[in-house]
Scaffold this active site. Structure first.
Site, PDB file in Angstrom:
ATOM      1  N   TRP A  23       0.707  -1.128   0.112  1.00 16.47           N
ATOM      2  CA  TRP A  23       0.109  -0.165   0.083  1.00 16.47           C
ATOM      3  C   TRP A  23       0.972   1.092   0.244  1.00 16.47           C
ATOM      4  O   TRP A  23       1.839   1.479   0.672  1.00 16.47           O
ATOM      5  CB  TRP A  23      -1.042  -0.055   1.131  1.00 16.47           C
ATOM      6  N   ILE A  24       0.499   2.205  -1.037  1.00 13.48           N
ATOM      7  CA  ILE A  24       1.622   3.287  -1.051  1.00 13.48           C
ATOM      8  C   ILE A  24       0.651   4.627  -0.742  1.00 13.48           C
ATOM      9  O   ILE A  24      -0.538   4.726  -1.214  1.00 13.48           O
ATOM     10  CB  ILE A  24       1.964   3.522  -2.409  1.00 13.48           C
ATOM     11  N   ASP A  68       1.607   2.309 -20.859  1.00 11.05           N
ATOM     12  CA  ASP A  68       0.347   2.618 -20.449  1.00 11.05           C
ATOM     13  C   ASP A  68       0.246   3.936 -19.814  1.00 11.05           C
ATOM     14  O   ASP A  68      -0.562   3.898 -18.688  1.00 11.05           O
ATOM     15  CB  ASP A  68      -0.508   1.621 -19.892  1.00 11.05           C
TER      16      ASP A  68
END
Length: 288
Positions: free
Chosen positions: A94-95, A196
């Site tokens: 989790w950032i 992307d």
């Protein structure tokens, strides 16, 4: 999804109690969750409507970028490849995000350094995904051969099958594809690209910018930069520091629409005719 999360945590060896599960924004394709255990915080994506190797391709792209030591990516803890339409998951760190505007300058410098990581040929040795569409890849000695055969032509074929490519649109696109050499005249080196990179696929973390959701390839850096300009999400400082580190080809503005064409075809095939006019404008620009 709860069972899939519990199964994934068990596989990676976190047997501590789960203290929080919250659904969070994760794009248009996957369901995404913040998951906290007594030991760690995770970002977990899940999808039961994708091929078995969908998350393996993403994890592979993240690992290629991580190995360059040029720019941050989330650490991948676990992914699975279930068959028969079962729930697939990808578990990452989790950032905790911050303001993107604060990191534009650093992002430009670090992305340019990523693009300095090179291979001997263009493409990639295995398929990836762009959005939900599988992206075939082979190694090619020529960038134009790769861009023509593995980027534009597959999207043309998909659009025909979806009845979104007929009449003058089809004939003009086929003409553009056959005449790429007239406009793309420089000879790029095979640079490692995120593949992307729109504004939603980078974020600011506690220790600088992070790239997420890659669709990696070795290609022309101008291809990457062209997409960053298509839907916005990048501050002017990003472009300034990028070009200070790695200048773009002199005729970049002339070829930029040709590179944006691929991503517009992807959006045409994924989301429908709302992107048709943009495709038409580009092919008409080049072949009338």
């Amino acid at each position: 999804m709860k069972e899939a999360i519990e199964r994934a945590l068990d596989h990676l060896g976190d047997h501590s109690p789960i203290t929080a599960v919250e659904q969070v924004s994760g794009g248009d394709i996957n369901r995404a969750y913040y998951v906290q255990t007594q030991a760690e915080e995770y970002f977990i994506k899940g999808n039961e409507h994708v091929p078995a190797h969908f998350f393996r391709a993403e994890a592979y792209g993240l690992s290629l970028i991580k190995e360059t030591n040029t720019i941050h990516v989330p650490k991948v803890h676990y992914y699975d490849e279930p068959e028969n339409g079962e729930q697939a998951v990808l578990v990452m760190d989790w950032i905790e995000g911050g303001s993107q505007s604060a990191d534009g300058e650093r992002l430009g410098h670090e992305l340019a350094r990523l693009h300095q990581q090179q291979a001997n040929e263009f493409g990639l040795g295995e398929s990836t995904f762009v959005g939900t569409l599988e992206q075939p890849n082979e190694w090619c000695s020529s960038w134009l051969d790769y861009y023509r055969e593995f980027r534009l032509k597959p999207q043309l074929t998909t659009a025909i099958a979806k009845d979104r490519m007929a009449g003058s649109r089809r004939s003009k696109l086929e003409t553009v594809i056959s005449r790429l050499e007239e406009w793309i005249t420089h000879e790029p080196k095979p640079a490692l690209l995120h593949g992307d990179l729109w504004g939603g696929n980078w974020m600011t973390g506690p220790d600088g910018p992070y790239l997420i959701d890659p669709s990696v390839l070795y290609g022309d850096p101008a291809f990457e930069l062209a997409f960053t300009e298509l839907f916005g999400g990048f501050p002017s400082s990003f472009y300034k520091t990028y070009e200070e580190t790695s200048p773009l080809p002199p005729h970049y503005e002339d070829i930029k629409p040709l590179y944006q064409l691929f991503y517009l075809l992807v959006h045409l095939n994924m989301f429908g005719e709302g992107y048709g006019r943009s495709v038409d404008q580009i092919v008409t620009r080049y072949v009338g």
